[in-house]
Structure formats: structure tokens, C-alpha cells
Design a protein around this motif. Structure first.
Motif, short mmCIF file in Angstrom:
data_model
loop_
_atom_site.label_atom_id
_atom_site.label_comp_id
_atom_site.label_asym_id
_atom_site.label_seq_id
_atom_site.Cartn_x
_atom_site.Cartn_y
_atom_site.Cartn_z
N LEU A 178 0.82 -1.21 0.00
CA LEU A 178 0.00 0.00 0.00
C LEU A 178 0.86 1.26 0.00
CD1 LEU A 178 -2.79 -1.16 2.47
CD2 LEU A 178 -2.86 -1.11 -0.02
N ALA A 179 1.97 1.24 0.75
CA ALA A 179 2.84 2.41 0.77
C ALA A 179 3.48 2.64 -0.59
CB ALA A 179 3.93 2.22 1.84
N ALA A 180 3.94 1.55 -1.23
CA ALA A 180 4.60 1.70 -2.53
C ALA A 180 3.61 2.06 -3.64
CB ALA A 180 5.34 0.41 -2.88
N VAL A 181 2.38 1.52 -3.56
CA VAL A 181 1.36 1.89 -4.54
C VAL A 181 1.01 3.36 -4.40
CG1 VAL A 181 -1.08 1.58 -5.14
CG2 VAL A 181 0.39 -0.41 -4.88
N PHE A 182 0.92 3.84 -3.17
CA PHE A 182 0.63 5.26 -2.93
C PHE A 182 1.68 6.14 -3.60
CE2 PHE A 182 1.14 9.05 -0.16
CZ PHE A 182 -0.13 9.60 -0.32
N GLU A 183 2.96 5.75 -3.45
CA GLU A 183 4.02 6.53 -4.08
C GLU A 183 3.97 6.41 -5.60
OE1 GLU A 183 8.10 5.20 -4.24
OE2 GLU A 183 8.74 7.12 -3.40
N ALA A 184 3.73 5.18 -6.10
CA ALA A 184 3.71 4.97 -7.55
C ALA A 184 2.60 5.78 -8.21
CB ALA A 184 3.54 3.49 -7.86
N GLN A 185 1.49 5.95 -7.51
CA GLN A 185 0.40 6.73 -8.07
C GLN A 185 0.78 8.20 -8.19
OE1 GLN A 185 -2.86 5.79 -5.43
NE2 GLN A 185 -3.54 4.06 -6.69
N LYS A 186 1.67 8.67 -7.31
CA LYS A 186 2.10 10.07 -7.36
C LYS A 186 3.24 10.29 -8.35
CE LYS A 186 3.06 10.42 -3.01
NZ LYS A 186 3.55 11.05 -1.76
N THR A 187 4.14 9.30 -8.44
CA THR A 187 5.36 9.50 -9.21
C THR A 187 5.39 8.73 -10.53
OG1 THR A 187 6.54 7.66 -8.17
CG2 THR A 187 6.62 9.81 -7.04
N GLY A 188 4.53 7.71 -10.65
CA GLY A 188 4.57 6.85 -11.83
C GLY A 188 5.69 5.84 -11.80
N GLN A 189 6.40 5.75 -10.68
CA GLN A 189 7.54 4.84 -10.57
C GLN A 189 7.34 3.85 -9.43
OE1 GLN A 189 10.32 4.62 -12.65
NE2 GLN A 189 10.51 2.70 -11.49
N GLY A 190 7.42 2.58 -9.77
CA GLY A 190 7.30 1.55 -8.75
C GLY A 190 8.62 1.26 -8.07
N ARG A 191 8.56 0.42 -7.05
CA ARG A 191 9.76 0.02 -6.30
C ARG A 191 9.74 -1.49 -6.09
NH1 ARG A 191 11.66 4.08 -1.54
NH2 ARG A 191 11.16 6.09 -2.50
N HIS A 192 10.90 -2.02 -5.71
CA HIS A 192 11.00 -3.42 -5.31
C HIS A 192 11.38 -3.45 -3.84
CE1 HIS A 192 12.85 -7.70 -5.99
NE2 HIS A 192 11.76 -7.71 -5.26
N LEU A 193 10.44 -3.86 -2.99
CA LEU A 193 10.63 -3.87 -1.54
C LEU A 193 10.76 -5.29 -1.02
CD1 LEU A 193 7.99 -1.19 -0.47
CD2 LEU A 193 10.42 -0.85 -0.95
N ASP A 194 11.60 -5.47 -0.03
CA ASP A 194 11.78 -6.76 0.63
C ASP A 194 11.10 -6.75 1.99
OD1 ASP A 194 13.09 -9.42 1.16
OD2 ASP A 194 14.02 -8.24 2.75
N VAL A 195 10.37 -7.79 2.30
CA VAL A 195 9.77 -7.97 3.62
C VAL A 195 10.42 -9.19 4.26
CG1 VAL A 195 7.67 -8.56 4.89
CG2 VAL A 195 7.58 -6.90 3.03
N SER A 196 11.23 -8.96 5.27
CA SER A 196 11.88 -10.04 6.01
C SER A 196 11.01 -10.41 7.20
CB SER A 196 13.26 -9.59 6.49
OG SER A 196 13.76 -10.46 7.49
N MET A 197 10.56 -11.66 7.24
CA MET A 197 9.66 -12.07 8.31
C MET A 197 10.32 -12.02 9.68
SD MET A 197 7.31 -15.05 6.55
CE MET A 197 8.50 -15.74 5.40
N VAL A 198 11.58 -12.42 9.77
CA VAL A 198 12.24 -12.41 11.07
C VAL A 198 12.43 -10.98 11.56
CG1 VAL A 198 14.66 -12.41 10.25
CG2 VAL A 198 14.08 -13.50 12.41
#
Length: 344
Positions: A178-198
Motif C-alpha cells: 500500500l505504501a509503494a502503490v501510494f508513491e507509484a500513483q504520485k510519481t509513476g515509478q514503482g519500487r522493489h521492496l523486501d519484507v523479512s519475516m524475522v
């Protein structure tokens, strides 16, 4: 009270779900519950959860399921075509697998600059643990969370709720999406984020980190099992066995709730024996009161205490079985099928 049916807040959001097992599929199920369109992409052998029909349905209802042979260049080309129409791609591969498949961020962002990519991993993309396998129990153990799940006598509890997968993985992945989609909607640029469970689990050790530091000077060491503020040291915040072997959860942490609880217990002499009235956690009086409350609770079956506390605003509740919880008015007959609901 508003309608419990959630409006499609994420209507129009298109998600490619390459995840398997529990953390990723539950994350995309939450997104689906919020109105997103989920395309679940599975290998020919299917998601490992498929043989567990009830689990698979709970995680994947409402998703469109497609099959891709990740060893086929033609199938990978099909997947890249789908990427061009997607807003989000979620995966749970080990670090480096996407790159090996030609699905790295540089390649996919060349096809779709606004694509948000979220990878759920056990231990993160880099470092000596990046390529190690792990399950919920391992993430719980290494994060320090499992050590905090002890009975007052010290035994570890093997939780039947997968906090590493769900809290450290699914919930954190949804936040990242949701955070990255919010930014992509403003900038037109997506990101690749990592979620580490530990790391997601470790970040949630807020209370034991804070209260442990607070109580350490009193104890001469960090608190152990049954010694911390919310894991058993306080009489007003504890779990007590009833006459019939059931349990009563007393969560009267604040003085105002403890005062009401004492009224129901018919023990006005307990009112001022509260940590917000100067009773030191771990003190002899604290231990003595805990024993007194335990003795009183043990004198009656759970049904009696449930009835007595039913109308009392004291933060005291019965510990329900899974079957009892499902039949409770809070959950029965789809009373509230989702965590979210619109307020009228």
C-alpha cells in the motif's frame, strides 16, 4: 453502526501473486478482501497448500488462478505480458530467484515502470542468512518472539497461530504494498521492496523491549517468564484457572478497570493494591495478591465468572475455545466477516 460489508477500497488494483504456502497468500487475500483483483500464478504442481482444501480455500477464495511453468521461456514470456497490466507483483522466492528467471526489477520496470514489487523472505535479501530455509517456528525463535511466549513456569509455548508468517510476513507485506502503490500513483515509478519475516517479528517486540528495560533495575536483570509487566507479574493483568479447569483473562491494567473488577470480585480491600497505586511489580504484596486472586477465581467455574463480568466494564473475559469463539455473537453468522468495516 455502519454496514459490516466493506466497500471495494482497492477496486481497480491488479495484483500478480506468485507466492505460495501461508504468508503471501494471506497477504493477497487481505488485499482481495479490500477489493483488489488477484491473479494467483502457480507452478504446474500447484501451491503446496492445495492438498489442504480448507486452508487453500480460506487463503485463495476469490482469486483467479493461472498456471505457469517457470522452467518454460514461453510461459515466462506470458507472465511478463501479464506484468504490463499489473499494479503489484508479490513473490516469496528466495533471494536471487527472480533474477534467475529474468523477472528482476530492472527487467520488469522496463516493461511497467509503475509496477510495485514486494518480495517476502525469511531473513532478508542480503547477509549470511539470506539463502537459508525457514518456517514460522524458526522466525519466531530467531527474532526473540518465541522466548517471550513462555508460561510463568518457564516452558515455551508452541503457538497454533503463525505469528511469523502472518504478523511478520502477511501484514508487513500489505503495508509495503500500500505504501509503494501510494508513491507509484504520485510519481509513476514503482519500487522493489523486501519484507523479512524475522525482522518484521523483531520489530514488534515493542512492549518487552520497553518494559524489560523499565523493570531490569528493580530485578537486577531483565525480566524472565512471568516477571514482565504483561506476561504475568501483575495480579491485575493475568490468566487465572477456574474451578472447572477453564481460564479467566483478567486484563484490568488501568486502575479504573481494576476498581470495577474488584467490585465484581466483591473484594473492596483489593482496590488500592494496584501498580498505579504504588504496588511495585514483583514485590511481596504483588505476589501475595496474585495468589489471592487465583484462589478466588478457582473457587467458581468459568460460567459463573462469565455471567458476573458480562455487563462489567472491567476488561475481564473468559478464555474461549476456538469453537466457542466462532459461535460468539462477535463472530457468529458472519456478524463481522472482516477486520474492517465502514462507519456510517
Amino acid at each position: 453502526m455502519g454496514d459490516t460489508a466493506l466497500p471495494p477500497l482497492l477496486s481497480g488494483l491488479r495484483v500478480l501473486d506468485l507466492t505460495r504456502n501461508l504468508p503471501g497468500p494471506f497477504a493477497t487475500r487481505l488485499l482481495a478482501d479490500l477489493g483488489a483483483t488477484i491473479v494467483k500464478v502457480e507452478p504446474p504442481e500447484g501451491d503446496p497448500a492445495r492438498p489442504l482444501a480448507a486452508l487453500f480455500e480460506a487463503l485463495n477464495h476469490g482469486k483467479e488462478c493461472r498456471t505457469i511453468d517457470f522452467r518454460s521461456s514461453a510461459d515466462l514470456d506470458r507472465l511478463r505480458a501479464w506484468v504490463q497490466e499489473a499494479d503489484v507483483l508479490l513473490d516469496s522466492f528466495r533471494p536471487g530467484v527472480l533474477q534467475g528467471l529474468g523477472l528482476d526489477a530492472a527487467t520488469l520496470h522496463a516493461l511497467n515502470p509503475r509496477l510495485v514489487m514486494v518480495s517476502i523472505t525469511g531473513y532478508g535479501q542480503h547477509g549470511p542468512w539470506a539463502q537459508k530455509a525457514g518456517h514460522d517456528l524458526n522466525f519466531m525463535a530467531l527474532s526473540g518472539v518465541l522466548d517471550q511466549m513462555r508460561a510463568p513456569t518457564g516452558e515455551l509455548a508452541l503457538s497454533n497461530v503463525q505469528w511469523g508468517d502472518l504478523a511478520g510476513g502477511s501484514a508487513m507485506a500489505c503495508i509495503a504494498v500500500l505504501a509503494a502503490v501510494f508513491e507509484a500513483q504520485k510519481t509513476g515509478q514503482g519500487r522493489h521492496l523486501d519484507v523479512s519475516m524475522v525482522h518484521g517479528l523483531h520489530a514488534q517486540l515493542v512492549m518487552p523491549q520497553a518494559t524489560g528495560a523499565m523493570l531490569a533495575p528493580l530485578l537486577g536483570r531483565r525480566p524472565g517468564a512471568g516477571e514482565d509487566l504483561l506476561n504475568g507479574v501483575l495480579p491485575c493483568y493475568n490468566i487465572y484457572a477456574t474451578q472447572d479447569g477453564r481460564h479467566l483473562a483478567v486484563g484490568a491494567l488501568e486502575f479504573k478497570f481494576w476498581k470495577v473488577a474488584c467490585e465484581v470480585f466483591e473484594r473492596p480491600d483489593w482496590v488500592q493494591r494496584h501498580w498505579q497505586r504504588g504496588q511495585l511489580p514483583g514485590s511481596p504484596d504483588c505476589a501475595a495478591l496474585r495468589a489471592e486472586v487465583a484462589q478466588l477465581v478457582a473457587s467458581q467455574p468459568l460460567a459463573v465468572w462469565s455471567e458476573r463480568f458480562a455487563q462489567a466494564d472491567a476488561c475481564v473475559t473468559p478464555v474461549l475455545t476456538l469453537e466457542e469463539a466462532q459461535a460468539h455473537p462477535l463472530f457468529a453468522d458472519g456478524a463481522r466477516p472482516q477486520p474492517w468495516a465502514e462507519i456510517a
